[in-house]
Design a protein around this motif. Structure first.
Motif, PDB file in Angstrom:
ATOM      1  N   ALA A 113       0.820  -1.213   0.000  1.00  0.00           N
ATOM      2  CA  ALA A 113       0.000   0.000   0.000  1.00  0.00           C
ATOM      3  C   ALA A 113       0.852   1.261   0.000  1.00  0.00           C
ATOM      4  CB  ALA A 113      -0.930   0.010   1.205  1.00  0.00           C
ATOM      5  N   SER A 114       2.104   1.151   0.399  1.00  0.00           N
ATOM      6  CA  SER A 114       3.024   2.287   0.318  1.00  0.00           C
ATOM      7  C   SER A 114       3.826   2.243  -0.979  1.00  0.00           C
ATOM      8  CB  SER A 114       3.972   2.290   1.521  1.00  0.00           C
ATOM      9  OG  SER A 114       4.807   3.422   1.513  1.00  0.00           O
ATOM     10  N   SER A 115       4.338   1.071  -1.309  1.00  0.00           N
ATOM     11  CA  SER A 115       5.216   0.939  -2.473  1.00  0.00           C
ATOM     12  C   SER A 115       4.505   1.246  -3.784  1.00  0.00           C
ATOM     13  CB  SER A 115       5.801  -0.466  -2.517  1.00  0.00           C
ATOM     14  OG  SER A 115       6.792  -0.579  -3.503  1.00  0.00           O
ATOM     15  N   LEU A 116       3.230   0.841  -3.912  1.00  0.00           N
ATOM     16  CA  LEU A 116       2.465   1.119  -5.132  1.00  0.00           C
ATOM     17  C   LEU A 116       2.377   2.608  -5.425  1.00  0.00           C
ATOM     18  CD1 LEU A 116      -0.619  -1.275  -4.989  1.00  0.00           C
ATOM     19  CD2 LEU A 116       1.193  -1.276  -6.700  1.00  0.00           C
ATOM     20  N   TYR A 117       2.507   3.397  -4.378  1.00  0.00           N
ATOM     21  CA  TYR A 117       2.374   4.851  -4.497  1.00  0.00           C
ATOM     22  C   TYR A 117       3.695   5.552  -4.216  1.00  0.00           C
ATOM     23  CZ  TYR A 117      -2.407   3.289  -4.511  1.00  0.00           C
ATOM     24  OH  TYR A 117      -3.580   2.624  -4.835  1.00  0.00           O
ATOM     25  N   LEU A 118       4.795   4.836  -4.570  1.00  0.00           N
ATOM     26  CA  LEU A 118       6.142   5.407  -4.498  1.00  0.00           C
ATOM     27  C   LEU A 118       6.484   5.923  -3.104  1.00  0.00           C
ATOM     28  CD1 LEU A 118       6.094   7.250  -7.940  1.00  0.00           C
ATOM     29  CD2 LEU A 118       7.444   5.219  -7.350  1.00  0.00           C
ATOM     30  N   ASP A 119       5.907   5.290  -2.099  1.00  0.00           N
ATOM     31  CA  ASP A 119       6.163   5.616  -0.686  1.00  0.00           C
ATOM     32  C   ASP A 119       5.743   7.027  -0.304  1.00  0.00           C
ATOM     33  OD1 ASP A 119       7.195   3.240   0.602  1.00  0.00           O
ATOM     34  OD2 ASP A 119       8.915   3.419  -0.738  1.00  0.00           O
ATOM     35  N   LYS A 158       7.555  12.153 -12.924  1.00  0.00           N
ATOM     36  CA  LYS A 158       7.677  10.704 -13.008  1.00  0.00           C
ATOM     37  C   LYS A 158       9.132  10.321 -13.269  1.00  0.00           C
ATOM     38  CE  LYS A 158       5.675   6.646 -15.303  1.00  0.00           C
ATOM     39  NZ  LYS A 158       4.667   6.158 -16.261  1.00  0.00           N
ATOM     40  N   ASN A 159       9.693   9.505 -12.363  1.00  0.00           N
ATOM     41  CA  ASN A 159      11.101   9.129 -12.469  1.00  0.00           C
ATOM     42  C   ASN A 159      11.305   7.623 -12.616  1.00  0.00           C
ATOM     43  OD1 ASN A 159      12.133  11.834 -12.058  1.00  0.00           O
ATOM     44  ND2 ASN A 159      11.528  11.629  -9.917  1.00  0.00           N
ATOM     45  N   GLY A 160      10.217   6.873 -12.844  1.00  0.00           N
ATOM     46  CA  GLY A 160      10.339   5.428 -12.966  1.00  0.00           C
ATOM     47  C   GLY A 160       9.099   4.824 -13.568  1.00  0.00           C
ATOM     48  N   ARG A 161       8.844   3.545 -13.256  1.00  0.00           N
ATOM     49  CA  ARG A 161       7.722   2.836 -13.870  1.00  0.00           C
ATOM     50  C   ARG A 161       6.374   3.307 -13.348  1.00  0.00           C
ATOM     51  NH1 ARG A 161      10.949  -2.123 -13.084  1.00  0.00           N
ATOM     52  NH2 ARG A 161       9.712  -2.516 -11.211  1.00  0.00           N
ATOM     53  N   LEU A 162       6.316   3.658 -12.071  1.00  0.00           N
ATOM     54  CA  LEU A 162       5.031   3.992 -11.446  1.00  0.00           C
ATOM     55  C   LEU A 162       4.724   5.482 -11.539  1.00  0.00           C
ATOM     56  CD1 LEU A 162       5.286   1.790  -8.223  1.00  0.00           C
ATOM     57  CD2 LEU A 162       4.030   1.278 -10.328  1.00  0.00           C
ATOM     58  N   ASP A 163       3.437   5.788 -11.540  1.00  0.00           N
ATOM     59  CA  ASP A 163       3.001   7.183 -11.598  1.00  0.00           C
ATOM     60  C   ASP A 163       2.947   7.780 -10.203  1.00  0.00           C
ATOM     61  OD1 ASP A 163       2.626   7.220 -14.382  1.00  0.00           O
ATOM     62  OD2 ASP A 163       0.627   6.331 -14.171  1.00  0.00           O
ATOM     63  N   PRO A 164       3.497   8.961 -10.013  1.00  0.00           N
ATOM     64  CA  PRO A 164       3.378   9.647  -8.727  1.00  0.00           C
ATOM     65  C   PRO A 164       2.019  10.327  -8.588  1.00  0.00           C
ATOM     66  CG  PRO A 164       4.662  10.971 -10.236  1.00  0.00           C
ATOM     67  CD  PRO A 164       4.341   9.694 -10.962  1.00  0.00           C
ATOM     68  N   SER A 389      -5.510   0.067  -2.622  1.00  0.00           N
ATOM     69  CA  SER A 389      -4.670  -1.054  -3.068  1.00  0.00           C
ATOM     70  C   SER A 389      -5.267  -2.409  -2.719  1.00  0.00           C
ATOM     71  CB  SER A 389      -3.280  -0.938  -2.421  1.00  0.00           C
ATOM     72  OG  SER A 389      -3.365  -1.005  -1.013  1.00  0.00           O
ATOM     73  N   ILE A 390      -6.436  -2.428  -2.079  1.00  0.00           N
ATOM     74  CA  ILE A 390      -6.953  -3.652  -1.488  1.00  0.00           C
ATOM     75  C   ILE A 390      -7.204  -4.748  -2.517  1.00  0.00           C
ATOM     76  CG2 ILE A 390      -9.419  -3.068  -1.577  1.00  0.00           C
ATOM     77  CD1 ILE A 390      -7.568  -4.652   1.398  1.00  0.00           C
ATOM     78  N   SER A 391      -7.659  -4.403  -3.709  1.00  0.00           N
ATOM     79  CA  SER A 391      -7.971  -5.444  -4.699  1.00  0.00           C
ATOM     80  C   SER A 391      -6.720  -6.195  -5.115  1.00  0.00           C
ATOM     81  CB  SER A 391      -8.643  -4.830  -5.924  1.00  0.00           C
ATOM     82  OG  SER A 391      -7.797  -3.877  -6.546  1.00  0.00           O
ATOM     83  N   LEU A 392      -5.607  -5.484  -5.197  1.00  0.00           N
ATOM     84  CA  LEU A 392      -4.343  -6.135  -5.556  1.00  0.00           C
ATOM     85  C   LEU A 392      -3.777  -6.897  -4.367  1.00  0.00           C
ATOM     86  CD1 LEU A 392      -2.191  -6.605  -7.696  1.00  0.00           C
ATOM     87  CD2 LEU A 392      -1.124  -4.459  -7.010  1.00  0.00           C
ATOM     88  N   VAL A 393      -3.848  -6.296  -3.198  1.00  0.00           N
ATOM     89  CA  VAL A 393      -3.310  -6.928  -1.995  1.00  0.00           C
ATOM     90  C   VAL A 393      -4.006  -8.260  -1.708  1.00  0.00           C
ATOM     91  CG1 VAL A 393      -3.130  -6.714   0.525  1.00  0.00           C
ATOM     92  CG2 VAL A 393      -2.556  -4.770  -0.932  1.00  0.00           C
ATOM     93  N   GLU A 394      -5.327  -8.311  -1.883  1.00  0.00           N
ATOM     94  CA  GLU A 394      -6.095  -9.494  -1.504  1.00  0.00           C
ATOM     95  C   GLU A 394      -6.313 -10.479  -2.642  1.00  0.00           C
ATOM     96  OE1 GLU A 394      -9.678  -8.155   0.349  1.00  0.00           O
ATOM     97  OE2 GLU A 394      -8.655  -7.508   2.180  1.00  0.00           O
ATOM     98  N   PHE A 468      10.880  -5.519  -3.841  1.00  0.00           N
ATOM     99  CA  PHE A 468      11.813  -4.632  -4.522  1.00  0.00           C
ATOM    100  C   PHE A 468      11.549  -4.463  -6.020  1.00  0.00           C
ATOM    101  CE2 PHE A 468      14.188  -6.583  -0.974  1.00  0.00           C
ATOM    102  CZ  PHE A 468      14.367  -5.448  -0.215  1.00  0.00           C
ATOM    103  N   GLY A 469      10.744  -5.341  -6.593  1.00  0.00           N
ATOM    104  CA  GLY A 469      10.495  -5.250  -8.029  1.00  0.00           C
ATOM    105  C   GLY A 469      11.725  -5.535  -8.867  1.00  0.00           C
ATOM    106  N   ASN A 470      12.565  -6.458  -8.412  1.00  0.00           N
ATOM    107  CA  ASN A 470      13.784  -6.802  -9.144  1.00  0.00           C
ATOM    108  C   ASN A 470      13.478  -7.704 -10.335  1.00  0.00           C
ATOM    109  OD1 ASN A 470      15.901  -5.512  -7.642  1.00  0.00           O
ATOM    110  ND2 ASN A 470      15.580  -7.002  -6.014  1.00  0.00           N
TER     111      ASN A 470
END
Length: 592
Positions: A113-119, A158-164, A389-394, A468-470
């Motif tokens: 829930a934090s990582s999906l939103y770039l912390d 935006k500095n990576g794959r995810l949207d801020p 984020s609940i739908s992805l988490v669960e 980590f998304g490695n």
């Protein structure tokens, strides 16, 4: 009012009334006149310290283990942002003068829930609990310095794959990152090296100087391309340089915030017996003038009265574990006339939160330690991100035959059954690239796998284990290189870390042998590994680039990039109705 300051260039000292305020970005703070009375005696200041929060917005399903008088271990369920906020508030209430600080790794390797939103929500929680200064840890560099600077300053670039800025217009951290030993190409530090905070006025005025820094080995702990334009200098040298500068700027006490640490035997969050760790040589090289060191990185909790090997005065050394499970209450008494600390003390407060189900059963609350209620505003803020984020988490991803635990304590350098399971998933995902062997590093495993009663596992659980998304990388290594890279995990450089191998590879090792010669035997599918033969080996890109000190991986040839590690894990579980947890001991320690 109190006044914190940061230093990029020398600063003027501010005088403000006694209460709490956020750090200011200017080089000089305003002054509010107050009564000029003679000092009544030492001025008490409370320092509230945390480290290694890692975006733990919700209780992490872990406990602080406390050794009891009868020798048994009492697990105390702890952590979670809203509970941490209440604990911090309770300590602030004990000190009319207070400041909240951190020793790094507040972000990355975070809950989904934090990582999906770039912390961004992890920063939001820290803002709400009143953090003022934070040393930059190694994980703060996981997304690169440009994204880290966005966390400080705010904005939606935006500095990576995810949207801020998916849920809110991100305003950045109200606290200040400090990086005394991290240098840009022009020789300047990435963030200010130090900061100051003043309490009281006139004869009762005292100032605390803070120096914050990362550990020198950051380039071995993150993907090299993320820090290729930065230099990480010697920690003790940076601290020693800061001491006279802070004293000249009016600091009556010097507090170091450093993302490096050590360990003690499990069972005493406030003890220091048997302390060892990479922070020791740093402390041993410090010049006089440091009063407190707030440390982190090892995810351990301790309170030490550390005596440097150079014969210097004892230094109060603290660490508050991980995931907001503890918070350190540090009390300094400062003589404003003599401009020095006359006494210091600290203890770790367990942030007891909610019970949870562990692989060993239910971990219940206990009356042996205070329980904290979640602070309502922080709980509501976290809920926004949890709900989004609940739908992805669960989302269900498969079933397993039983729980697979993350190794802890003395066994934290081994992967155990969970390491076996992850390595098998990575081998299966890279067979098409010719993989014969896969390795996972135990320190990269961040949580245990505890399925539901019917064996069901969710994506959120997998993500907690591998956050980590490695990407997976398959390379060619000779047998000699294969042995060399395993020896790198067994050597005397840093903590021992036995790479977890996929099925078919059997390792026997003896830690009593000389460093570099600890492998007793190494076989693949029953045949000894040949030094001259070539083998196709898979691992995450962090390891492939030499991370965690496994530098031989960087010499591998014929590289093929693969899928994200957590996706490979999901595919492995989904491939059969119930995935059996591999129980065989693929790595065996022999000798005493």
């Amino acid at each position: 009012m109190t006044s914190p300051k940061i230093r990029a260039l020398p600063l003027l000292t501010a005088s403000l009334l006694a209460a709490c305020a956020a750090p200011q970005t200017s080089h000089q703070t305003s002054s509010v006149p107050g009564p000029q009375a003679a000092a009544a005696g030492p001025i008490e200041v409370g320092i509230v310290a945390i480290n290694d929060f890692h975006g733990a917005l919700e209780p992490p399903g872990q406990s602080v283990n406390v050794k009891q008088a009868d020798g048994s271990i009492l697990p105390v369920p702890a952590g979670g942002g809203a509970w941490l906020a209440s604990a911090v508030d309770s300590i602030k209430a004990l000190h009319s003068n207070h400041v909240v600080v951190a020793a790094g790794d507040l972000t990355s390797a975070s809950q989904l829930a934090s990582s999906l939103y770039l912390d961004e929500p992890a920063v939001g929680v820290m803002n709400r609990l009143g953090l003022e200064f934070n040393a930059v840890g190694n994980h703060e560099f996981d997304r690169g310095p440009k994204e880290l600077q966005r966390l400080q300053s705010g904005g939606c670039e935006k500095n990576g794959r995810l949207d801020p800025c998916q849920l809110e217009q991100f305003k950045g951290a109200s606290y200040k990152y400090l990086s005394a030993s991290t240098f840009k190409a022009d020789g300047s530090t990435l963030f200010p090296a130090t900061g100051l905070k003043t309490f009281g006025t006139g004869a009762n005025k005292v100032t605390i100087g803070f120096v914050g820094l990362s550990l020198k080995s950051v380039p071995t702990l993150v993907a090299p391309e993320q820090v290729k334009d930065l230099t990480f200098g010697d920690e003790a040298e940076a601290i020693n340089k800061a001491i006279p500068l802070l004293r000249a700027e009016g600091a009556d006490a010097v507090v170091v915030l450093i993302h490096q640490g050590g360990k003690t035997p499990v069972g005493d969050p406030n003890g220091c017996d048997g302390f060892t760790g990479d922070i020791q040589p740093i402390l041993d090289k410090l010049n006089p003038g440091v009063d407190v060191v707030v440390s982190g990185h090892t995810h351990w909790s301790y309170v030490c009265n550390y005596k440097p090997a150079n014969g210097g005065a004892p230094i109060l050394l603290t660490s508050a574990g991980v995931y907001g499970e503890l918070v350190t209450d540090i009390t300094l008494k400062i003589d404003p006339a003599a401009h020095r600390v006359v006494s210091s003390a600290a203890h770790n407060v367990i942030v007891q939160s909610t019970p949870y189900k562990a692989s060993r059963g239910e971990i219940a609350n206990t009356d042996a330690f205070p329980r904290f209620a979640p602070r309502a505003d922080v709980a509501a803020y976290v809920k926004q991100y949890k709900d989004a984020s609940i739908s992805l988490v669960e989302r269900p991803v498969g079933k397993v035959s039983q729980a697979a635990s993350k190794s802890d304590g003395a066994e934290s350098g081994t992967g155990g059954t969970l390491g076996n399971l992850i390595a098998d998933s990575q081998l299966a995902a890279t067979r098409a690239a010719g993989a014969q062997i896969a390795f996972t590093n135990p320190f990269g495993i961040r949580a245990s796998l505890v399925p539901a009663a019917d064996g069901q596992v969710t994506f959120g659980q997998l993500y907690a284990i591998e956050p980590f998304g490695n990407e997976l990388v398959t390379m060619t290594l000779t047998g000699a290189q294969l042995r060399a890279v395993i020896e790198e995990g067994l050597d005397d450089e840093g903590p021992m870390q036995v790479l977890s191998p996929s099925a078919g590879l059997m390792l026997r090792y003896d830690p009593a042998r000389p460093s570099g010669k600890r492998i007793v035997s190494l076989a693949l599918n029953g045949k000894p590994v040949s030094a001259a033969a070539n083998y196709r080996v898979s691992m995450v890109n962090f390891l492939a680039e030499g991370g965690d000190g496994f530098t031989t991986f960087a010499k591998g040839t014929q590289r093929t990039r693969g899928m994200i590690d957590v996706m490979a894990f999901e595919d492995w579980l989904k491939a059969v109705p119930v995935r059996e947890i591999p129980q065989e001991s693929r790595t065996v320690k022999v000798g005493k």
